[in-house]
Motif scaffolding. Structure first.
Motif, PDB file in Angstrom:
ATOM      1  N   GLU A  22       0.419  -1.005   0.104  1.00  0.00           N
ATOM      2  CA  GLU A  22       0.294  -0.150  -0.355  1.00  0.00           C
ATOM      3  C   GLU A  22       1.091   1.052  -0.193  1.00  0.00           C
ATOM      4  O   GLU A  22       0.358   2.117  -0.579  1.00  0.00           O
ATOM      5  CB  GLU A  22      -0.758   0.306   1.503  1.00  0.00           C
ATOM      6  N   SER A  72      -2.836  -6.537  -5.847  1.00  0.00           N
ATOM      7  CA  SER A  72      -4.104  -7.981  -5.888  1.00  0.00           C
ATOM      8  C   SER A  72      -3.459  -8.667  -5.619  1.00  0.00           C
ATOM      9  O   SER A  72      -4.538 -10.238  -5.402  1.00  0.00           O
ATOM     10  CB  SER A  72      -4.055  -7.364  -7.603  1.00  0.00           C
ATOM     11  N   TYR A  77      -3.372  -9.113  -1.939  1.00  0.00           N
ATOM     12  CA  TYR A  77      -5.482  -9.560  -1.348  1.00  0.00           C
ATOM     13  C   TYR A  77      -5.577 -10.590  -1.185  1.00  0.00           C
ATOM     14  O   TYR A  77      -5.903 -11.243  -0.709  1.00  0.00           O
ATOM     15  CB  TYR A  77      -5.757  -8.529  -1.617  1.00  0.00           C
ATOM     16  N   LYS A 117      -9.216 -10.919   0.387  1.00  0.00           N
ATOM     17  CA  LYS A 117     -10.185 -10.142  -0.111  1.00  0.00           C
ATOM     18  C   LYS A 117     -10.019  -9.913  -1.434  1.00  0.00           C
ATOM     19  O   LYS A 117      -9.293  -8.464  -1.561  1.00  0.00           O
ATOM     20  CB  LYS A 117      -8.671  -8.446   0.514  1.00  0.00           C
ATOM     21  N   ASN A 173     -12.660  -8.417  -3.061  1.00  0.00           N
ATOM     22  CA  ASN A 173     -12.422  -7.255  -3.351  1.00  0.00           C
ATOM     23  C   ASN A 173     -11.702  -6.031  -3.130  1.00  0.00           C
ATOM     24  O   ASN A 173     -11.226  -5.136  -4.954  1.00  0.00           O
ATOM     25  CB  ASN A 173     -14.189  -5.783  -2.392  1.00  0.00           C
ATOM     26  N   LYS A 174     -10.741  -5.991  -2.668  1.00  0.00           N
ATOM     27  CA  LYS A 174      -9.527  -5.214  -2.868  1.00  0.00           C
ATOM     28  C   LYS A 174      -8.510  -5.537  -3.940  1.00  0.00           C
ATOM     29  O   LYS A 174      -7.656  -4.453  -4.670  1.00  0.00           O
ATOM     30  CB  LYS A 174      -8.743  -4.869  -1.356  1.00  0.00           C
ATOM     31  N   ALA A 202      -9.887  -4.728  -7.642  1.00  0.00           N
ATOM     32  CA  ALA A 202      -9.931  -3.025  -7.632  1.00  0.00           C
ATOM     33  C   ALA A 202      -8.439  -2.667  -7.755  1.00  0.00           C
ATOM     34  O   ALA A 202      -7.928  -1.867  -9.258  1.00  0.00           O
ATOM     35  CB  ALA A 202     -10.071  -2.772  -6.264  1.00  0.00           C
ATOM     36  N   HIS A 203      -7.933  -3.066  -7.472  1.00  0.00           N
ATOM     37  CA  HIS A 203      -6.144  -3.404  -7.982  1.00  0.00           C
ATOM     38  C   HIS A 203      -5.705  -3.934  -9.382  1.00  0.00           C
ATOM     39  O   HIS A 203      -4.662  -3.858 -10.125  1.00  0.00           O
ATOM     40  CB  HIS A 203      -4.925  -3.816  -6.757  1.00  0.00           C
TER      41      HIS A 203
END
Length: 176
Positions: A27, A44, A47, A52, A54-55, A58-59
């Motif tokens: 991050e 990504s 995650y 995780k 969703n995160k 997103a990445h």
């Protein structure tokens, strides 16, 4: 500390099995260099391994957008999208109302994105079973077993579906 050093720290954390710390380092690297597609891709992956989704998605989207021609990033994004669709389909199947048709549609799209997603094939078999289509249920589970011949759940489901197919044939013969 620059982004490369933060990425190195993230990898050191991964080697120490400290994935939360790795995410923090990733991050920081992403915050320092938000246009670096590789950093988004790497976080990504971490995650996704930390469940995780969703995160991770997103990445993965960001990495794919920043480096539109990168096949590795696109493939990773498709795998994550397939996992997301499989999870949504599973949720639809778990509701008391079932919703097997919606689940089947999601799972077919998931398999189109990632044909190697064993869970999507198994869930597709379960969805077909909910619809009473044991032939298609067995075929979907057979596809999962082609990908992972030792998958115990798939083996058990195939036995169940083949038994159900035989029961239905027997009942049809008795009616005639």
């Amino acid at each position: 500390m620059d982004g490369k050093q933060q990425i190195q720290k993230a990898y050191e954390s991964i080697l120490d099995n400290d994935f939360e710390q790795a995410i923090e380092w990733f991050e920081q690297a992403v915050a320092r260099e938000p246009e670096n597609a590789d950093y988004h891709y790497k976080i990504s992956i971490t995650y996704a391994r930390s469940n995780k989704l969703n995160k991770a998605l997103a990445h993965a989207h960001t990495a794919s957008e920043l480096a539109a021609g990168n096949e590795e990033y696109r493939f990773h994004l498709q795998n994550l999208q397939a996992l997301e669709m499989a999870r949504l389909a599973e949720q639809r199947l778990q509701h008391s109302s079932g919703q097997p048709d919606a689940a089947i549609s999601l799972l077919k799209r998931a398999i189109a994105l990632d044909p190697l997603c064993v869970d999507a094939h198994i869930l597709l078999g379960i969805a077909y079973k909910h619809n009473g289509d044991y032939d298609l249920a067995a075929e979907a589970v057979k596809e999962a077993l082609k990908l992972d011949p030792q998958h115990q759940t798939a083996k058990r489901l195939l036995d169940d579906y083949e038994y159900m197919q035989k029961q239905m044939l027997q009942q049809a013969k008795e009616r005639n």
